[in-house]
Scaffold this motif. Structure first.
Motif, short mmCIF file in Angstrom:
data_model
loop_
_atom_site.label_atom_id
_atom_site.label_comp_id
_atom_site.label_asym_id
_atom_site.label_seq_id
_atom_site.Cartn_x
_atom_site.Cartn_y
_atom_site.Cartn_z
N ILE A 286 0.83 -1.19 0.00
CA ILE A 286 0.00 0.00 0.00
C ILE A 286 0.87 1.24 0.00
N GLY A 287 0.38 2.31 -0.67
CA GLY A 287 1.08 3.58 -0.64
C GLY A 287 1.53 4.02 -2.02
N HIS A 288 2.62 4.78 -2.07
CA HIS A 288 3.25 5.16 -3.33
C HIS A 288 4.20 4.03 -3.72
N ILE A 289 3.92 3.39 -4.85
CA ILE A 289 4.66 2.19 -5.25
C ILE A 289 5.20 2.39 -6.66
N ARG A 290 6.53 2.35 -6.80
CA ARG A 290 7.19 2.49 -8.10
C ARG A 290 8.02 1.23 -8.35
N LEU A 291 7.71 0.55 -9.46
CA LEU A 291 8.37 -0.70 -9.81
C LEU A 291 8.84 -0.61 -11.25
N GLU A 292 10.10 -0.99 -11.49
CA GLU A 292 10.65 -0.89 -12.84
C GLU A 292 11.61 -2.05 -13.11
N THR A 293 11.42 -2.72 -14.26
CA THR A 293 12.36 -3.74 -14.71
C THR A 293 12.64 -3.57 -16.19
N SER A 294 13.89 -3.80 -16.56
CA SER A 294 14.27 -3.70 -17.97
C SER A 294 14.25 -5.05 -18.66
N GLY A 295 14.12 -6.13 -17.89
CA GLY A 295 14.24 -7.43 -18.54
C GLY A 295 13.38 -8.53 -17.97
N GLY A 296 12.22 -8.19 -17.39
CA GLY A 296 11.40 -9.24 -16.81
C GLY A 296 9.95 -8.86 -16.74
N SER A 297 9.15 -9.77 -16.20
CA SER A 297 7.71 -9.58 -16.11
C SER A 297 7.34 -8.90 -14.80
N LEU A 298 6.09 -8.44 -14.72
CA LEU A 298 5.54 -7.85 -13.52
C LEU A 298 4.34 -8.67 -13.06
N ILE B 299 0.30 3.60 -8.00
CA ILE B 299 1.20 2.53 -8.45
C ILE B 299 1.70 2.84 -9.85
N ASP B 300 3.02 2.83 -10.01
CA ASP B 300 3.66 3.04 -11.31
C ASP B 300 4.56 1.84 -11.55
N ALA B 301 4.16 0.98 -12.51
CA ALA B 301 4.88 -0.28 -12.74
C ALA B 301 5.17 -0.44 -14.22
N THR B 302 6.46 -0.53 -14.58
CA THR B 302 6.84 -0.60 -15.99
C THR B 302 7.87 -1.69 -16.23
N ILE C 54 -6.43 -4.47 -7.73
CA ILE C 54 -5.69 -3.21 -7.66
C ILE C 54 -6.67 -2.09 -7.33
N ASN C 55 -6.32 -1.27 -6.32
CA ASN C 55 -7.15 -0.16 -5.90
C ASN C 55 -6.34 1.13 -5.91
N GLY C 56 -6.97 2.24 -6.34
CA GLY C 56 -6.30 3.52 -6.33
C GLY C 56 -6.03 4.03 -7.73
N GLU C 57 -4.76 4.03 -8.13
CA GLU C 57 -4.35 4.46 -9.46
C GLU C 57 -3.20 3.59 -9.93
N LEU C 58 -3.33 3.06 -11.15
CA LEU C 58 -2.28 2.21 -11.72
C LEU C 58 -1.84 2.78 -13.06
N ILE C 59 -0.54 3.06 -13.17
CA ILE C 59 0.08 3.44 -14.43
C ILE C 59 1.07 2.34 -14.77
N THR C 60 0.87 1.67 -15.90
CA THR C 60 1.71 0.52 -16.22
C THR C 60 1.95 0.42 -17.71
N ALA D 25 -2.56 2.43 -19.22
CA ALA D 25 -1.80 1.23 -19.57
C ALA D 25 -1.47 1.23 -21.05
N SER D 26 -0.28 0.72 -21.38
CA SER D 26 0.13 0.65 -22.79
C SER D 26 1.06 -0.52 -23.00
N THR D 27 0.98 -1.10 -24.21
CA THR D 27 1.91 -2.13 -24.65
C THR D 27 2.19 -1.95 -26.13
N SER D 28 3.44 -2.18 -26.51
CA SER D 28 3.83 -2.03 -27.91
C SER D 28 3.85 -3.33 -28.67
N ALA D 29 3.75 -4.46 -27.95
CA ALA D 29 3.94 -5.74 -28.65
C ALA D 29 3.15 -6.87 -28.03
#
Length: 342
Positions: free
Chosen positions: A196-208, A217-220, A231-237, A255-259
């Protein structure tokens, strides 16, 4: 002033020194009587674990070989330690544990050591941890936690406060934690659950994998899929290289995906929904009784609802108010867009 010198190159009198079997600590030092407020640990070849709130505050030192034979005798460890600085001190509430080669750039695989630390302290403590060759585990702590590893995974459970972690070569697992979480990896997946709270998650080579998150929540990811549930609140992924599958949403969503393909199922829509999919189909499931403004565009848009709708329905576009209108649901895709309302 309470000051404990645990080790300087060789074992000092009064410490238990054992041959290593990777389960028994080489040395243990009690911290009872010390009011520990902060923990600083650096090691060049081992893992770090800090656990809070238990009985018997102490530091355990684990030493093994790196040459394919982890179990080595205490005499062999002492011999190899001639090339290392290994020291632990506790002074004025600050615990320092450092293990590193004496000579900068020193490396001899046949005589190198893997030196790990396990620290057991009160729950209310801050940490500053770093290792170049192992994993980091933190459990049951409250305060500011800062940690990084170049070659291992990160594991966190029951942390509260400011949590800032980085790994260049491993996965991340965080659970039952909150307030301010900032975690990143260059080479692994991320699993976050019950946070819970401000959550920032980032990976360059794996799944979420996101489960039971609440807050902002900001997860990329640049190279994997995204799965989320409850998921409750706000999700940017976003992802550049995989599909997105989200269920049991009660949040605003961008939310966005290119592939890859996209699927989202809402229990309730938050302040907005913005979806951008470059090369896959889109499946969107909205609650039947909630009013929303629809702006859906794709190669083919297939609306499936029977509620009160005012607007236009075309092959490549659906635009208007459903159930009197409400938050904007905006979808942009180059493939098929399926909308279900139930």
């Amino acid at each position: 002033m309470n000051k404990y010198l645990l080790f300087l190159l060789v074992a000092c009198q009064g410490y238990t020194v054992l041959a290593q079997d990777n389960k028994t600590p080489y040395m243990t030092k009690s911290l009872s009587g010390s009011s520990v407020k902060s923990v600083f640990v650096r090691t060049s070849g081992g893992s770090i674990a800090v656990s809070g709130g238990g009985e018997n505050p102490r530091i355990e030192v684990y030493i093994s070989g790196n040459n394919g034979n982890g179990n080595i005798s205490s005499d062999e460890i002492k011999k190899r330690l001639a090339d290392y600085v290994l020291e632990v001190t506790a002074d004025n509430g600050e615990v320092h544990a450092v293990a590193k080669p004496k000579t900068k750039g020193f490396f001899n695989w046949n005589s190198s050591l893997n030196i790990s630390f396990k620290v057991f302290v009160p729950k209310q403590v801050t940490t500053d941890l770093g290792t170049s060759g192992g994993s980091i585990h933190l459990d049951n702590l409250t305060g500011k936690q800062t940690f990084q590893t170049s070659g291992g995974s990160l594991h966190m459970d029951r942390l509260t406060g400011v949590i800032h972690g980085r790994t260049s070569g491993g996965s991340i697992h965080v659970s039952n934690s909150g307030q301010d979480i900032d975690l990143a990896t260059s080479g692994g997946s991320i699993n976050a659950a019950n946070c819970i709270g401000h959550i920032r998650l980032e990976t360059s080579g794996g799944s979420l994998q996101l489960e039971g998150l609440q807050g902002n929540i900001d997860a990329t990811t640049s190279g994997g899929s995204i799965r989320g549930n409850s998921i409750n609140g706000e999700l940017i992924t976003s992802t550049s290289g995989g599909s997105i599958n989200l269920t049991q949403l009660s949040c605003a969503l961008e939310a966005s995906t290119s592939a890859g393909s996209f699927h989202a199922q809402f229990n309730s829509v938050g302040k907005y929904v913005k979806i951008d999919v470059s090369s896959g189909h889109i499946d969107l499931d909205l609650p039947s009784k909630q009013g929303v403004d629809l702006d859906l565009r794709g190669n083919k848009v297939e609306p499936n609802f029977t509620g009160n709708f005012e607007g236009t329905k075309e092959k490549e576009k659906v635009q208007g108010k459903l159930n009197g209108g409400g938050p904007l649901v905006q979808v942009r895709g180059n493939g098929r867009v399926n909308l279900t309302v139930n």
